[in-house]
Design a protein around this motif. Structure first.
Motif, PDB file in Angstrom:
ATOM      1  N   VAL A   1     -14.400  -1.453  42.499  1.00 50.30           N
ATOM      2  CA  VAL A   1     -13.113  -1.820  43.111  1.00 50.30           C
ATOM      3  C   VAL A   1     -12.904  -3.323  42.986  1.00 50.30           C
ATOM      4  O   VAL A   1     -11.823  -3.786  42.566  1.00 50.30           O
ATOM      5  N   HIS A   2     -13.920  -4.088  43.332  1.00 49.48           N
ATOM      6  CA  HIS A   2     -13.823  -5.551  43.278  1.00 49.48           C
ATOM      7  C   HIS A   2     -13.532  -6.028  41.841  1.00 49.48           C
ATOM      8  O   HIS A   2     -12.654  -6.871  41.625  1.00 49.48           O
TER       9      HIS A   2
ATOM     10  N   SER B   1      -2.173   0.423  41.518  1.00 48.79           N
ATOM     11  CA  SER B   1      -2.150   0.118  42.948  1.00 48.79           C
ATOM     12  C   SER B   1      -3.585   0.039  43.466  1.00 48.79           C
ATOM     13  O   SER B   1      -4.531   0.456  42.775  1.00 48.79           O
ATOM     14  N   ASP B   2      -3.742  -0.457  44.676  1.00 52.90           N
ATOM     15  CA  ASP B   2      -5.063  -0.459  45.298  1.00 52.90           C
ATOM     16  C   ASP B   2      -5.604   0.960  45.400  1.00 52.90           C
ATOM     17  O   ASP B   2      -6.801   1.199  45.192  1.00 52.90           O
TER      18      ASP B   2
ATOM     19  N   ARG C   1      -7.092  -6.972  37.526  1.00 55.31           N
ATOM     20  CA  ARG C   1      -5.657  -6.728  37.750  1.00 55.31           C
ATOM     21  C   ARG C   1      -4.954  -7.992  38.244  1.00 55.31           C
ATOM     22  O   ARG C   1      -3.860  -8.328  37.798  1.00 55.31           O
ATOM     23  N   ASP C   2      -5.595  -8.691  39.188  1.00 55.75           N
ATOM     24  CA  ASP C   2      -4.973  -9.857  39.809  1.00 55.75           C
ATOM     25  C   ASP C   2      -5.195 -11.154  39.040  1.00 55.75           C
ATOM     26  O   ASP C   2      -4.717 -12.200  39.445  1.00 55.75           O
TER      27      ASP C   2
ATOM     28  N   THR D   1      -9.982  -4.921  40.647  1.00 61.52           N
ATOM     29  CA  THR D   1      -8.964  -5.691  41.373  1.00 61.52           C
ATOM     30  C   THR D   1      -8.899  -7.114  40.813  1.00 61.52           C
ATOM     31  O   THR D   1      -7.809  -7.661  40.626  1.00 61.52           O
TER      32      THR D   1
ATOM     33  N   ILE E   1      -6.889   2.077  41.987  1.00 63.86           N
ATOM     34  CA  ILE E   1      -8.181   1.448  41.707  1.00 63.86           C
ATOM     35  C   ILE E   1      -9.281   2.120  42.520  1.00 63.86           C
ATOM     36  O   ILE E   1     -10.372   2.382  42.008  1.00 63.86           O
TER      37      ILE E   1
END
Length: 176
Positions: A135-136, A161-162, A142-143, A139, A165
Motif C-alpha cells: 500500500v505504501h 483510489s486508496d 501514485r502520488d 501510494t 490500492i
C-alpha cells in the motif's frame, strides 16, 4: 562481478536481520520482506539508497558507504532465500482479493511482474509481500513521492483510489 551469497548472509546477519527478518521475511510492519527478491531489483534499490536518490532515512544511513561488492553479495543472498508471507499475514478477505485480482489485469501488473508476480530482472517480486508495505509503495508511486529508475509504476497506478490500492495490495500479498 561475482556474487557471494554466503558473504551476503554474513553481511545481512549484522546489518539487515533486525528489520527485514533473520530469514529475509519481515515481521515488522512497514518493512518489506527481501527473501526471494529479484537480485537485480535489490541491487538497483541499494544503489538508489546509497546515492541518496531513494529517500528512506533508515536505509540511507546503512547504504551510504556500501561498496558494490557488498550490494551484489547482499542481493545474491536475499535472492537465494525461499520467499514467504509474514507470520502474521491477515486472513484472505474474499471480496477484497477479488477486487484486487480484477484490477491487476487492466493495470497490466502481470506484464512486468509476471503473471505469478514473482518479478524478473530489475522488477520486484510482489507475491507474498507485506500488505501495508505494498500500500505504501503504490501510494508513493501514485502520488509521485516514490522515485524509481523509470516512471512506469507511476503511470500504472495513476488514477487508482486508496480503495483500489488496498485491494491490489491485499491480492498481491495473498499470492504465494
Amino acid at each position: 562481478m561475482a556474487q557471494d551469497a554466503a558473504r551476503g548472509a554474513s553481511l545481512a546477519a549484522h546489518n539487515c536481520a533486525n528489520c527485514h527478518g533473520a530469514d529475509g521475511r519481515s515481521q515488522t510492519e512497514g518493512i518489506p520482506s527481501l527473501a526471494g527478491q529479484q537480485p537485480g531489483y535489490m541491487t538497483v534499490q541499494l544503489i538508489l539508497f546509497r546515492e541518496g536518490i531513494r529517500d528512506v532515512p533508515a536505509m540511507l544511513a546503512f547504504a551510504a558507504d556500501l561498496p558494490d561488492t557488498d550490494i551484489e553479495d547482499l542481493s545474491a543472498y536475499f535472492a537465494s532465500l525461499p520467499p514467504g508471507p509474514p507470520d502474521e499475514r491477515r486472513p484472505r478477505d474474499t471480496a477484497l482479493y477479488a477486487a484486487g485480482e480484477a484490477l491487476a489485469g487492466p493495470h497490466l501488473c502481470g506484464v512486468c511482474h509476471l503473471p505469478d508476480f514473482v518479478g524478473r530482472a530489475q522488477i520486484p517480486r510482489l507475491a507474498g509481500q507485506r500488505e501495508e508495505f505494498l500500500v505504501h509503495a503504490m501510494t508513493g508511486y501514485r502520488d509521485g513521492s516514490r522515485v524509481g529508475v523509470d516512471t512506469q509504476m507511476n503511470d500504472a497506478v495513476r488514477g487508482l483510489s486508496d480503495g483500489d490500492i488496498a485491494a491490489l495490495a491485499h491480492y498481491l500479498s495473498q499470492r504465494d
